[in-house]
Design an enzyme around this catalytic site. Sequence first.
Site, PDB file in Angstrom:
ATOM      1  N   GLU A   1      -5.751  -4.159  -0.306  1.00  0.00           N
ATOM      2  CA  GLU A   1      -7.152  -3.791  -0.066  1.00  0.00           C
ATOM      3  C   GLU A   1      -7.286  -2.358   0.432  1.00  0.00           C
ATOM      4  O   GLU A   1      -8.352  -1.755   0.304  1.00  0.00           O
ATOM      5  CB  GLU A   1      -7.786  -4.763   0.951  1.00  0.00           C
ATOM      6  CG  GLU A   1      -8.136  -6.122   0.386  1.00  0.00           C
ATOM      7  CD  GLU A   1      -6.902  -6.932  -0.018  1.00  0.00           C
ATOM      8  OE1 GLU A   1      -6.945  -7.558  -1.096  1.00  0.00           O
ATOM      9  OE2 GLU A   1      -5.894  -6.912   0.735  1.00  0.00           O
TER      10      GLU A   1
ATOM     11  N   GLU B   1      11.047  -8.322  -3.380  1.00  0.00           N
ATOM     12  CA  GLU B   1      11.589  -7.028  -2.962  1.00  0.00           C
ATOM     13  C   GLU B   1      11.052  -6.775  -1.567  1.00  0.00           C
ATOM     14  O   GLU B   1       9.895  -6.435  -1.381  1.00  0.00           O
ATOM     15  CB  GLU B   1      11.164  -5.934  -3.951  1.00  0.00           C
ATOM     16  CG  GLU B   1      11.953  -4.646  -3.791  1.00  0.00           C
ATOM     17  CD  GLU B   1      11.296  -3.674  -2.826  1.00  0.00           C
ATOM     18  OE1 GLU B   1      11.742  -3.630  -1.641  1.00  0.00           O
ATOM     19  OE2 GLU B   1      10.367  -2.989  -3.225  1.00  0.00           O
ATOM     20  N   LEU B   2      11.925  -6.990  -0.567  1.00  0.00           N
ATOM     21  CA  LEU B   2      11.484  -7.012   0.824  1.00  0.00           C
ATOM     22  C   LEU B   2      11.976  -5.773   1.572  1.00  0.00           C
ATOM     23  O   LEU B   2      12.345  -4.769   0.964  1.00  0.00           O
ATOM     24  CB  LEU B   2      11.965  -8.308   1.468  1.00  0.00           C
ATOM     25  CG  LEU B   2      11.585  -9.587   0.692  1.00  0.00           C
ATOM     26  CD1 LEU B   2      12.106 -10.835   1.396  1.00  0.00           C
ATOM     27  CD2 LEU B   2      10.085  -9.678   0.468  1.00  0.00           C
TER      28      LEU B   2
ATOM     29  N   CYS C   1      10.408   1.679   1.451  1.00  0.00           N
ATOM     30  CA  CYS C   1      11.347   0.595   1.748  1.00  0.00           C
ATOM     31  C   CYS C   1      12.793   1.064   1.683  1.00  0.00           C
ATOM     32  O   CYS C   1      13.667   0.480   2.327  1.00  0.00           O
ATOM     33  CB  CYS C   1      11.107  -0.593   0.828  1.00  0.00           C
ATOM     34  SG  CYS C   1      11.222  -0.207  -0.931  1.00  0.00           S
TER      35      CYS C   1
ATOM     36  N   TRP D   1       0.798  -1.218   0.000  1.00  0.00           N
ATOM     37  CA  TRP D   1       0.000   0.000   0.000  1.00  0.00           C
ATOM     38  C   TRP D   1       0.832   1.271   0.000  1.00  0.00           C
ATOM     39  O   TRP D   1       0.290   2.359  -0.118  1.00  0.00           O
ATOM     40  CB  TRP D   1      -0.930   0.032   1.228  1.00  0.00           C
ATOM     41  CG  TRP D   1      -0.288  -0.418   2.498  1.00  0.00           C
ATOM     42  CD1 TRP D   1      -0.435  -1.636   3.102  1.00  0.00           C
ATOM     43  CD2 TRP D   1       0.616   0.316   3.345  1.00  0.00           C
ATOM     44  NE1 TRP D   1       0.320  -1.706   4.251  1.00  0.00           N
ATOM     45  CE2 TRP D   1       0.975  -0.517   4.428  1.00  0.00           C
ATOM     46  CE3 TRP D   1       1.161   1.607   3.281  1.00  0.00           C
ATOM     47  CZ2 TRP D   1       1.850  -0.108   5.432  1.00  0.00           C
ATOM     48  CZ3 TRP D   1       2.035   2.017   4.283  1.00  0.00           C
ATOM     49  CH2 TRP D   1       2.361   1.167   5.337  1.00  0.00           C
ATOM     50  N   ASN D   2       2.149   1.193   0.147  1.00  0.00           N
ATOM     51  CA  ASN D   2       2.907   2.440   0.292  1.00  0.00           C
ATOM     52  C   ASN D   2       3.098   3.176  -1.039  1.00  0.00           C
ATOM     53  O   ASN D   2       3.049   4.397  -1.094  1.00  0.00           O
ATOM     54  CB  ASN D   2       4.248   2.187   0.989  1.00  0.00           C
ATOM     55  CG  ASN D   2       5.123   1.200   0.259  1.00  0.00           C
ATOM     56  OD1 ASN D   2       4.648   0.305  -0.433  1.00  0.00           O
ATOM     57  ND2 ASN D   2       6.432   1.339   0.415  1.00  0.00           N
TER      58      ASN D   2
ATOM     59  N   GLY E   1       6.991  -6.448  -0.212  1.00  0.00           N
ATOM     60  CA  GLY E   1       6.385  -6.346   1.109  1.00  0.00           C
ATOM     61  C   GLY E   1       7.377  -6.691   2.197  1.00  0.00           C
ATOM     62  O   GLY E   1       8.599  -6.573   2.020  1.00  0.00           O
TER      63      GLY E   1
ATOM     64  N   GLU F   1      13.196  -2.341  10.997  1.00  0.00           N
ATOM     65  CA  GLU F   1      12.752  -1.255  10.129  1.00  0.00           C
ATOM     66  C   GLU F   1      11.547  -0.535  10.735  1.00  0.00           C
ATOM     67  O   GLU F   1      10.500  -1.158  10.967  1.00  0.00           O
ATOM     68  CB  GLU F   1      12.380  -1.826   8.763  1.00  0.00           C
ATOM     69  CG  GLU F   1      11.917  -0.791   7.760  1.00  0.00           C
ATOM     70  CD  GLU F   1      11.496  -1.425   6.438  1.00  0.00           C
ATOM     71  OE1 GLU F   1      11.517  -0.707   5.414  1.00  0.00           O
ATOM     72  OE2 GLU F   1      11.163  -2.627   6.412  1.00  0.00           O
TER      73      GLU F   1
END
Length: 479
Positions: free
Chosen positions: A182, A254-255, A288, A155-156, A232, A384
């Site tokens: 969502e 991509e974490l 991120c 969602w970012n 995520g 983080e």
Amino acid sequence: MTDTATYDADLKLFIDGSWRAGEQADAAAVINPATGDTIGEVPLASTADLEEALAAADRAWPAWRATDVEARGAILHKAAALLRERAPAIGALLTQEQGKPLPEAIGEVYGAAQLFDYYAEEAKRSYGRVLVRPAGQRSIVIPQPVGPTATFTPWNFPIYLLAKKVAAALAAGCTVISKPPEETPGCTGALGRALADAGIPNGVFQLVHGVPDTVSRQLIGSRVIRKISFTGSIPVGKHLMKLAADGMKRITMELGGHAPVLVFDDCDLEKTLDAVVPQKFRNAGQVCVSPTRFYVQEGIYDAFKRGFAERARQVKVGNGMEAGVGMGPLANQRRLPAIQQLVDDAKAKGASVLAGGERGDAGFFFQPTVLADVPLEADVMNNEPFGPVALMRSFASDDEALEQANRLPYGLAAFVFTENGRRANLMGDGIESGMVGINTFAISVADAPFGGIKDSGTGSEGGPEGLQSYQVTKAIHQA
């Protein structure tokens, strides 16, 4: 546009070329994080909906992979043009769903359009090679699309990250089932409508919402899906990797990150401060690659702390639909106690609060926060924060700075500020990270790979590498 703008989103699933409410009555509330109000409901896909999407993706793939690259590119270019044309309206949906200031939201839509344009052209440069063989023999190596793909996005940056996956996959000749968040169904649905209006064939691109674990298990467990791309958190990424392993599915992950920023005493201090503060509080720190752990050389540490805190206190916090707002709310309510806990733990262990440190009075707001002299054992120095929190410590030597930058199991992005060319080269080489920005934060661009190492993921998106992640390599030998 003001905070009184009407939320006007047609929230539906997109399956096999049809916009629909789904086969079940379940829905998820859409919340405006600036007010905490429910502004809509998004339907959740049933098992039957997902099976229909899988069948459509499987059925559409042979024709799509055989479609001429120019024809595929024309659809992507048309989608890009529609995104640009509709950017103000889509940006307003994004701001109301996610909270970021409207100019940032509109900029994100333009960034998504750029990705579609880039991959429309990059697909034409996917060449392969011819091997040297005796006369009359031929051996060639060619890239081909991996097949139907499932993408999962957060969602970012809901539009940009969706476009980064979808544009590359479609350009490569893959069909795609995307599960966007969502929390932001209106703006991601608008991207889907741009593709539909651009003429994407039925079943080639589909959007589904649903309970994340349920959707991921069904899609990843299907024989139809051959590639998974996820952006995520690290725990969820590792969970999806385990699911993918059962079917030997290709993955791109991509974490999370915990980006270090090394600030040396030979930098242009005022210019550096003017660059780092807006980047730290961009999207309320929900990035991120957000600069988070600031390691500052001893000689300029006090001046850096003072200048950073002064600028942080001047950031205007408010509803992203209002003019002049520099930072909006956090995207969801659960982030507030998580960040407060990290700040309180750092304070209890000896960190000094130079700015902020508290949540706002209404909505999901948290103050731009600056913590100095943060002990290494503080939770926030090891996990983080994913919020508007800047952490500062001093260092004495280059070796110490590099040691601190590489201390954690994260390796997504890192940044260096120095005017010494040799030092810049050494830091760029020595930092263990998928991306390094030296005197810049411009590391997420269409033509360059974006991805991490260590716990921050595997594979890359963006650039030629992003296209290659949706391709398999085939060698053909003829005697």
